[in-house]
Design a protein around this motif. Structure first.
Motif, PDB file in Angstrom:
ATOM      1  N   PHE A 203      35.964  34.935  48.763  1.00 47.95           N
ATOM      2  CA  PHE A 203      35.462  36.259  48.386  1.00 47.95           C
ATOM      3  C   PHE A 203      36.667  37.128  48.000  1.00 47.95           C
ATOM      4  O   PHE A 203      37.061  38.034  48.728  1.00 47.95           O
ATOM      5  N   ASN A 204      37.241  36.864  46.850  1.00 40.49           N
ATOM      6  CA  ASN A 204      38.522  37.462  46.488  1.00 40.49           C
ATOM      7  C   ASN A 204      38.363  38.837  45.842  1.00 40.49           C
ATOM      8  O   ASN A 204      37.302  39.166  45.295  1.00 40.49           O
ATOM      9  N   GLN A 205      39.440  39.603  45.867  1.00 37.65           N
ATOM     10  CA  GLN A 205      39.477  40.865  45.135  1.00 37.65           C
ATOM     11  C   GLN A 205      39.640  40.570  43.647  1.00 37.65           C
ATOM     12  O   GLN A 205      40.348  39.645  43.250  1.00 37.65           O
ATOM     13  N   THR A 206      38.990  41.367  42.829  1.00 38.52           N
ATOM     14  CA  THR A 206      38.965  41.079  41.396  1.00 38.52           C
ATOM     15  C   THR A 206      40.348  41.128  40.748  1.00 38.52           C
ATOM     16  O   THR A 206      40.628  40.359  39.828  1.00 38.52           O
ATOM     17  N   GLY A 207      41.210  42.037  41.201  1.00 36.74           N
ATOM     18  CA  GLY A 207      42.518  42.160  40.579  1.00 36.74           C
ATOM     19  C   GLY A 207      43.293  40.859  40.571  1.00 36.74           C
ATOM     20  O   GLY A 207      43.917  40.481  39.574  1.00 36.74           O
ATOM     21  N   ALA A 208      43.254  40.148  41.680  1.00 38.08           N
ATOM     22  CA  ALA A 208      43.959  38.874  41.782  1.00 38.08           C
ATOM     23  C   ALA A 208      43.121  37.718  41.263  1.00 38.08           C
ATOM     24  O   ALA A 208      43.662  36.646  40.958  1.00 38.08           O
ATOM     25  N   ALA A 209      41.806  37.903  41.136  1.00 39.40           N
ATOM     26  CA  ALA A 209      40.919  36.808  40.742  1.00 39.40           C
ATOM     27  C   ALA A 209      40.807  36.630  39.234  1.00 39.40           C
ATOM     28  O   ALA A 209      40.470  35.535  38.759  1.00 39.40           O
ATOM     29  N   MET A 210      41.083  37.679  38.460  1.00 41.67           N
ATOM     30  CA  MET A 210      40.807  37.622  37.029  1.00 41.67           C
ATOM     31  C   MET A 210      41.617  36.544  36.316  1.00 41.67           C
ATOM     32  O   MET A 210      41.105  35.876  35.402  1.00 41.67           O
ATOM     33  N   GLY A 211      42.876  36.349  36.706  1.00 40.29           N
ATOM     34  CA  GLY A 211      43.690  35.317  36.071  1.00 40.29           C
ATOM     35  C   GLY A 211      43.096  33.930  36.235  1.00 40.29           C
ATOM     36  O   GLY A 211      42.837  33.233  35.234  1.00 40.29           O
ATOM     37  N   PRO A 212      42.852  33.466  37.462  1.00 39.58           N
ATOM     38  CA  PRO A 212      42.232  32.147  37.662  1.00 39.58           C
ATOM     39  C   PRO A 212      40.855  32.018  37.007  1.00 39.58           C
ATOM     40  O   PRO A 212      40.493  30.940  36.534  1.00 39.58           O
ATOM     41  N   ILE A 213      40.088  33.123  36.960  1.00 43.06           N
ATOM     42  CA  ILE A 213      38.778  33.071  36.310  1.00 43.06           C
ATOM     43  C   ILE A 213      38.943  32.789  34.818  1.00 43.06           C
ATOM     44  O   ILE A 213      38.284  31.909  34.249  1.00 43.06           O
ATOM     45  N   ARG A 214      39.829  33.532  34.168  1.00 39.04           N
ATOM     46  CA  ARG A 214      40.019  33.365  32.729  1.00 39.04           C
ATOM     47  C   ARG A 214      40.657  32.036  32.367  1.00 39.04           C
ATOM     48  O   ARG A 214      40.461  31.526  31.266  1.00 39.04           O
TER      49      ARG A 214
END
Length: 327
Positions: A203-214
């Motif tokens: 359940f990560n914070q979006t700021g750090a999650a966006m890179g791995p998502i993209r």
């Protein structure tokens, strides 16, 4: 003549702090962080440091002192001289959650800090590894797997009592699930565990999650907000995806200084930071790149203080219900 000279000397001496204050800053300013490189706070702080350096006319140096859920960095700033050369990149975790989580903090999150400026609200998003967990493609898949085998599904967090932990705890409570919590010391360990398949969810914070998502390394299943995010328009909310009541586990980022920070320094820092994060370019980076919601209007130190005060009470109740403790 002696009386005149003595009065002049006293007047000059008492004006020295004001003169020094007017000249602020005359040397580099440190923006302390409490979490490792690559954490959401670190990403934001480094992006902010460059334009803030130009605005202040002095380098703004990002320095992370990690450990104890951000408390090591917080304690350093709490004990720093209130001269405007040491600030803290704080979060709702360091300056609200930790007040309830830790029994013997060496500082008071309200009394020992000066709120300067609120930087934005940070949501959480549920991530899975599509390669390691191809069976978890939706919230319903998570609910089915978790209910079939209590505590068989594990979720990583950036630390016991961190917002990434409490977001998972809140979700599990709302869905009446038993998930296995696996805490790590910061973002790198939690991400590595998810990518290696050692844990199932994050359940990560979006700021750090966006890179791995993209990069396609992780799959976002839903956001723990009441509305969809502009940066992740195809990702449903927890209410849409899970059929659960709407919930919002968002936390905030903000800049604080030591207690008794001079008012002119607080106002100057507040003005410069508000100006930077209000520019179209910076706001677009926050909203579209980090999925962070900046304040709708320039945020005052007084408003930031009230936000912090309300969150201390709010998160104390969340911590109590979750049963999270740190000895």
């Amino acid at each position: 003549m002696r009386r005149t000279l003595f009065a002049a000397a006293i007047a000059a001496a008492t004006s020295l702090p004001a003169l020094a204050q007017d000249a602020w800053p005359s040397r580099p300013v440190t923006l302390m962080g409490g979490f490792p490189n690559g954490a959401g706070t670190d990403i934001y702080a480094r992006r902010l440091a460059e334009p803030l350096s130009r605005a202040l006319g002095q380098p703004v140096v990002v320095d992370n002192r990690t450990g104890a859920g951000g408390n090591i960095g917080s304690d350093y700033v709490a004990k720093a001289r209130p001269d405007g050369y040491t600030f803290y990149f704080g979060t709702a975790g360091t300056h609200a959650i930790n007040a309830a989580l830790y029994r013997n903090l060496p500082f008071d999150v309200m009394r020992d800090f000066t709120p300067v400026v609120l930087l934005g609200d940070v949501p959480n998003v549920l991530l899975v590894n599509p390669e390691k967990r191809p069976n978890l493609r939706s919230c319903q898949d998570v609910l089915t797997a978790a209910r079939a085998r209590p505590q068989a599904l594990s979720y990583a967090s950036t630390g016991n009592g961190a917002s990434t932990h409490l977001a998972g705890a809140q979700f599990a409570t709302a869905a009446r699930l038993e998930l296995l919590h696996v805490p790590f010391r910061g973002q790198p360990g939690a991400v590595a565990s998810l990518l290696a398949g050692d844990t199932d969810l994050f359940f990560n914070q979006t700021g750090a999650a966006m890179g791995p998502i993209r990069q396609g390394q992780v799959r976002p299943l839903f956001v723990l907000t009441r509305e969809r995010l502009a940066a992740l328009p195809e990702v449903p909310t927890v209410a849409e995806a899970c059929g659960l009541p709407a919930m919002d586990t968002s936390t905030w980022y903000g800049i604080l200084g030591p207690a008794n920070l001079p008012e002119p320094i607080v106002r100057r820092m507040n003005t410069e930071v508000n100006r930077i994060i209000s520019t179209p370019e910076f706001r677009a980076w926050l909203v579209e790149n980090q999925a962070i919601s900046p304040p709708a209007a320039p945020n005052t130190p007084e408003q930031f203080r009230e936000t912090q005060r309300a969150d201390v009470a709010r998160w104390a109740e969340v911590v109590r219900r979750s049963g999270a403790t740190v000895d």
